[in-house]
Each structure stands twice: as C-alpha cells, then as structure tokens.
Design a protein around this motif. Structure first.
Motif, mmCIF file in Angstrom:
data_model
loop_
_atom_site.group_PDB
_atom_site.id
_atom_site.type_symbol
_atom_site.label_atom_id
_atom_site.label_comp_id
_atom_site.label_asym_id
_atom_site.label_seq_id
_atom_site.Cartn_x
_atom_site.Cartn_y
_atom_site.Cartn_z
ATOM 1 N N ARG A 1 0.500 -1.070 -0.190
ATOM 2 C CA ARG A 1 0.410 -0.394 -0.163
ATOM 3 C C ARG A 1 1.072 1.424 0.210
ATOM 4 O O ARG A 1 0.480 2.270 -0.319
ATOM 5 C CB ARG A 1 -0.757 0.012 1.172
ATOM 6 N N MET A 2 1.887 1.609 0.006
ATOM 7 C CA MET A 2 2.350 2.499 1.021
ATOM 8 C C MET A 2 4.246 2.315 0.706
ATOM 9 O O MET A 2 5.266 3.264 0.409
ATOM 10 C CB MET A 2 2.565 3.112 2.195
ATOM 11 N N ARG A 3 4.753 1.555 0.261
ATOM 12 C CA ARG A 3 6.223 0.507 -0.337
ATOM 13 C C ARG A 3 6.337 -0.003 -1.233
ATOM 14 O O ARG A 3 7.401 -0.749 -1.527
ATOM 15 C CB ARG A 3 6.773 -0.238 1.311
ATOM 16 N N GLY A 4 5.423 0.616 -2.235
ATOM 17 C CA GLY A 4 5.394 -0.186 -3.576
ATOM 18 C C GLY A 4 6.928 -0.076 -4.310
ATOM 19 O O GLY A 4 6.830 -0.714 -5.090
ATOM 20 N N VAL A 5 7.187 1.064 -4.029
ATOM 21 C CA VAL A 5 8.862 1.141 -5.060
ATOM 22 C C VAL A 5 9.656 -0.063 -4.471
ATOM 23 O O VAL A 5 10.872 0.302 -4.719
ATOM 24 C CB VAL A 5 9.162 2.391 -4.111
ATOM 25 N N ARG A 6 9.352 -0.368 -3.341
ATOM 26 C CA ARG A 6 10.441 -1.699 -3.323
ATOM 27 C C ARG A 6 10.372 -2.511 -4.987
ATOM 28 O O ARG A 6 11.615 -3.395 -4.783
ATOM 29 C CB ARG A 6 9.836 -2.210 -2.217
ATOM 30 N N TRP A 7 9.097 -2.689 -5.190
ATOM 31 C CA TRP A 7 8.938 -3.541 -5.371
ATOM 32 C C TRP A 7 8.819 -3.144 -7.522
ATOM 33 O O TRP A 7 9.061 -4.042 -8.622
ATOM 34 C CB TRP A 7 7.698 -4.159 -5.620
ATOM 35 N N ALA A 8 8.652 -1.484 -7.632
ATOM 36 C CA ALA A 8 7.901 -1.264 -9.187
ATOM 37 C C ALA A 8 8.517 0.137 -9.090
ATOM 38 O O ALA A 8 8.410 0.866 -8.326
ATOM 39 C CB ALA A 8 6.699 -1.625 -9.330
ATOM 40 N N ASP A 9 8.890 0.533 -10.390
ATOM 41 C CA ASP A 9 8.898 1.975 -10.380
ATOM 42 C C ASP A 9 7.615 2.555 -10.985
ATOM 43 O O ASP A 9 7.573 3.638 -10.798
ATOM 44 C CB ASP A 9 9.855 2.438 -11.390
ATOM 45 N N GLU A 10 6.955 1.910 -11.787
ATOM 46 C CA GLU A 10 5.609 2.592 -12.816
ATOM 47 C C GLU A 10 4.597 3.206 -11.402
ATOM 48 O O GLU A 10 4.437 2.072 -11.170
ATOM 49 C CB GLU A 10 5.267 2.004 -14.101
ATOM 50 N N GLU A 11 4.665 4.193 -12.329
ATOM 51 C CA GLU A 11 3.515 4.560 -11.370
ATOM 52 C C GLU A 11 1.091 3.925 -11.419
ATOM 53 O O GLU A 11 1.454 3.655 -10.329
ATOM 54 C CB GLU A 11 2.291 6.827 -11.949
ATOM 55 N N SER A 12 1.168 3.311 -12.886
ATOM 56 C CA SER A 12 0.480 2.223 -12.587
ATOM 57 C C SER A 12 -0.012 1.770 -11.835
ATOM 58 O O SER A 12 -0.030 0.698 -11.480
ATOM 59 C CB SER A 12 0.408 1.845 -14.403
ATOM 60 N N SER A 13 1.541 0.776 -11.890
ATOM 61 C CA SER A 13 2.029 -0.686 -10.929
ATOM 62 C C SER A 13 1.929 -0.120 -9.798
ATOM 63 O O SER A 13 1.105 -1.261 -8.684
ATOM 64 C CB SER A 13 3.358 -0.871 -11.567
#
Length: 209
Positions: free
Chosen positions: A110-122
């Motif tokens: 929910r808040m740490r998605g940048v650990r796994w992806a870069d694209e905003e849509s992801s």
C-alpha cells in the motif's frame, strides 16, 4: 540493558509489547521516520537494513521481528511467552514467520510499492490489490491459525503482540471489521493488557477498540 529502536505505527510495536510483558530492563529509542532518521549513518551502523525494530543486546544487535520475539521469549522464560513443547514452539514460529513473510509484505504494497516497481501505474495497481491480499491473509488467521482466546490457545505468547500490531493496520488497508470477528475480539483483549497500554502510551498511539 537492552535498547529497542522503534518508530510509531511500525511492526516494532510487537517487540515493544513483548518487552513490557517481561521483567526486562530496556530503553526505547524512537526514530523519526518522516525525517529519514532510519537512513542516517548513525542508525545504519545499528541496522544496515534501515528498518525497525532493532534490539541491542549485550551479545549483539538483533533485527527481524520473529527473531527478536523468539529471543525475548527465550531470554525471559519466567514470562512464559513461548510454548515449551518443541512442536508447539515450531507452530508459533510458523505463525510469526507467516506474519513477517506474507501478511506484512501484503500490507507494505500500500505504501512501499517502490520496493518492487517504479511505474506509477504499477504502484497504483499494488495499492488497489491490498484489501484483497490482506483480507485473504487474515482469513487464514481467522479460520484456523487463531485458536482462541490467544493465537496458541490458552497461553499468551509472542504471537499475540505481533498479530495485534498487524491487526491495527486492517482498517487502513481497507479490510472490513466484520470480516474477521475473532481477530477483532483479539484486538480488544490485547488492549486490556497493561503491556499494550504501556507500549501504546510510550509510542504516542491510541487504542483502536
């Protein structure tokens, strides 16, 4: 003396509660996550992962919540925070590791998605998925892992502060309260314990039930 590094609202609350359940002499050090204190050279010397909890002991520094909880339970056996039966202890370890490897990871999307992806849509897709993944994970706890009244049955163990800490995230993760009545009742029982009240007060957090 033990030293616990924590940040309010994080999984470190589970360790804080467990310490309060024992007669351990410890110091709680609050990290300012919004200011990035967890990434400063001083803290990275304590925990190169830049996360909490970290527990400084006389023999070294421990990280990872399941490991710290197992250490507390075994270092302070008079508190009876872990089963003495070898199989039951393994069951308790399986539960804490499930919270760490599956439930906490689902929440982090929910808040740490940048650990796994870069694209905003992801990142947005990960956020949308959280109510489903968290709900499904807690379904397993509700319908089998939580024996009641405590996770392991009649004995309160380190599993309970860990479950309580993660249960505090469910509303924010979009998981309806009425979906898991046993887990929500567990939260109420936890918040009646002096250890939980003390840890919440020190961290500046409020009860949720």
């Amino acid at each position: 003396m033990l030293k616990l590094y924590y940040a309010p609202g994080t999984v470190a609350l589970a360790v804080h509660i467990a310490l309060e359940e024992t007669d351990a002499v410890y110091e709680a050090h609050r990290l300012n996550f919004p200011e990035g204190e967890q990434r400063t050279p001083a803290y990275l010397e304590v925990n190169p992962k830049g996360r909490v909890p970290a527990l400084v002991t006389r023999r070294g520094i421990l990280t990872e919540t399941p490991a710290i909880l197992a250490y507390i339970a075994q270092a302070y056996p008079i508190a009876e925070l872990a089963p003495t039966d070898v199989f039951d202890f393994a069951v308790a370890q399986a539960f804490t590791n499930y919270l760490s490897s599956t439930v906490h990871v689902a929440h982090a999307h929910r808040m740490r998605g940048v650990r796994w992806a870069d694209e905003e849509s992801s990142l947005e897709d990960m956020k949308r998925k959280v109510p489903e993944t968290m709900g499904a994970a807690v379904d397993l706890i509700e319908n089998g892992m939580l024996k009641g009244p405590w996770v392991m049955g009649e004995q309160f163990t380190v599993c309970d502060p860990y479950l309580y800490t993660i249960s505090r995230w469910l509303d924010g993760d979009g998981v309806p309260a009425d979906r898991h009545p046993k887990v929500r009742d567990h939260m109420k029982r936890m918040e009646a314990r002096p250890s939980v009240k003390a840890a919440l007060e020190e961290q500046g957090l409020k009860p949720l039930t």
